[in-house]
Design an enzyme around this catalytic site. Structure first.
Site, PDB file in Angstrom:
ATOM      1  N   ASN A 196       0.867  -1.178   0.000  1.00 38.40           N
ATOM      2  CA  ASN A 196       0.000   0.000   0.000  1.00 38.40           C
ATOM      3  C   ASN A 196       0.904   1.229   0.000  1.00 38.40           C
ATOM      4  OD1 ASN A 196      -2.276  -1.689   0.317  1.00 38.40           O
ATOM      5  ND2 ASN A 196      -2.026  -1.693   2.541  1.00 38.40           N
ATOM      6  N   HIS A 204       6.951  -1.295   3.744  1.00 37.76           N
ATOM      7  CA  HIS A 204       6.692  -2.674   4.157  1.00 37.76           C
ATOM      8  C   HIS A 204       5.964  -3.431   3.066  1.00 37.76           C
ATOM      9  CE1 HIS A 204       3.411  -0.085   5.626  1.00 37.76           C
ATOM     10  NE2 HIS A 204       2.608  -1.095   5.384  1.00 37.76           N
ATOM     11  N   LEU A 205       6.244  -4.708   3.032  1.00 34.97           N
ATOM     12  CA  LEU A 205       5.579  -5.631   2.104  1.00 34.97           C
ATOM     13  C   LEU A 205       4.706  -6.555   2.941  1.00 34.97           C
ATOM     14  CD1 LEU A 205       5.418  -6.928  -0.783  1.00 34.97           C
ATOM     15  CD2 LEU A 205       7.415  -8.288  -0.139  1.00 34.97           C
TER      16      LEU A 205
HETATM   17  P1  AMP Z   1      -0.345  -0.383   5.913  1.00 39.65           P
HETATM   18  O1  AMP Z   1      -1.780  -0.083   6.289  1.00 39.65           O
HETATM   19  O2  AMP Z   1      -0.171  -0.983   4.553  1.00 39.65           O
HETATM   20  O3  AMP Z   1       0.531   0.831   6.156  1.00 39.65           O
HETATM   21  O4  AMP Z   1       0.138  -1.529   6.902  1.00 39.65           O
HETATM   22  C1  AMP Z   1       0.549  -1.266   8.197  1.00 39.65           C
HETATM   23  C2  AMP Z   1       0.329  -2.531   8.954  1.00 39.65           C
HETATM   24  O5  AMP Z   1       1.036  -2.444  10.169  1.00 39.65           O
HETATM   25  C3  AMP Z   1      -1.142  -2.806   9.313  1.00 39.65           C
HETATM   26  O6  AMP Z   1      -1.550  -4.029   8.721  1.00 39.65           O
HETATM   27  C4  AMP Z   1      -1.130  -2.865  10.830  1.00 39.65           C
HETATM   28  O7  AMP Z   1      -1.988  -3.861  11.349  1.00 39.65           O
HETATM   29  C5  AMP Z   1       0.322  -3.168  11.133  1.00 39.65           C
HETATM   30  N1  AMP Z   1       0.804  -2.740  12.431  1.00 39.65           N
HETATM   31  C6  AMP Z   1       0.583  -1.553  13.041  1.00 39.65           C
HETATM   32  N2  AMP Z   1       1.213  -1.514  14.232  1.00 39.65           N
HETATM   33  C7  AMP Z   1       1.860  -2.703  14.372  1.00 39.65           C
HETATM   34  C8  AMP Z   1       2.690  -3.279  15.387  1.00 39.65           C
HETATM   35  N3  AMP Z   1       2.997  -2.621  16.515  1.00 39.65           N
HETATM   36  N4  AMP Z   1       3.153  -4.538  15.193  1.00 39.65           N
HETATM   37  C9  AMP Z   1       2.851  -5.213  14.067  1.00 39.65           C
HETATM   38  N5  AMP Z   1       2.085  -4.720  13.073  1.00 39.65           N
HETATM   39  C10 AMP Z   1       1.596  -3.491  13.224  1.00 39.65           C
END
Ligand code: AMP
Ligand code: ZN
Length: 111
Positions: free
Chosen positions: A84, A97-98
């Site tokens: 995203n 991130h992937l």
């Molecule tokens: P995006 O919405 O593509 O930016 O993905 C960010 C992702 O990070 C989401 O799927 C969240 O659930 C995940 N996320 C947010 N905080 C954490 C955390 N502390 N540990 C692991 N995943 C997280």
């Protein structure tokens, strides 16, 4: 810099780490959208994957390589890799991130 994923890389915030290399870290998503939902990130901070690509093209390969290895090790025959980019596309954490999602069928087109 106040970045959640930089803090995970630094061990300042706990995460369930699946795989770690010199250049990448993979950990379980805190809000899984599938039975397997892992995030693979560069250890160095970049805002999104396009920024990774324009600064360090080989790092993009390292991230995708880690994803493929994790999928293989997890026994995932089918899986989805998702990036995203930008808030309107669903990006909520601005450290590249992937997403690796697997363990259920996926619809196309995505929502
Ligand atoms: P995006 O919405 O593509 O930016 O993905 C960010 C992702 O990070 C989401 O799927 C969240 O659930 C995940 N996320 C947010 N905080 C954490 C955390 N502390 N540990 C692991 N995943 C997280
Ligand atoms: Zn960061």
């Amino acid at each position: 810099m106040d970045c959640l994923f930089c803090k995970i890389v630094a061990g300042q915030i706990p995460a369930n780490i699946v795989k770690r290399t010199e250049l990448t870290t993979a950990f379980n998503d805190i809000t899984p959208q599938a039975p397997t939902h892992i995030l693979i990130i560069p250890n160095q901070h970049y805002e999104n994957m396009a920024e990774v690509a324009s600064n360090d093209l080989s790092l993009v390969g390292e991230i995708f390589k880690a994803a493929g290895e994790i999928a293989l090790e997890s026994g995932l025959g089918s899986y989805r890799l998702n990036v995203n980019t930008g808030a309107a596309a669903g990006q909520s954490v601005f450290h590249a991130h992937l997403h690796l999602l697997g363990g259920r069928p996926f619809a196309w087109p995505p929502g």
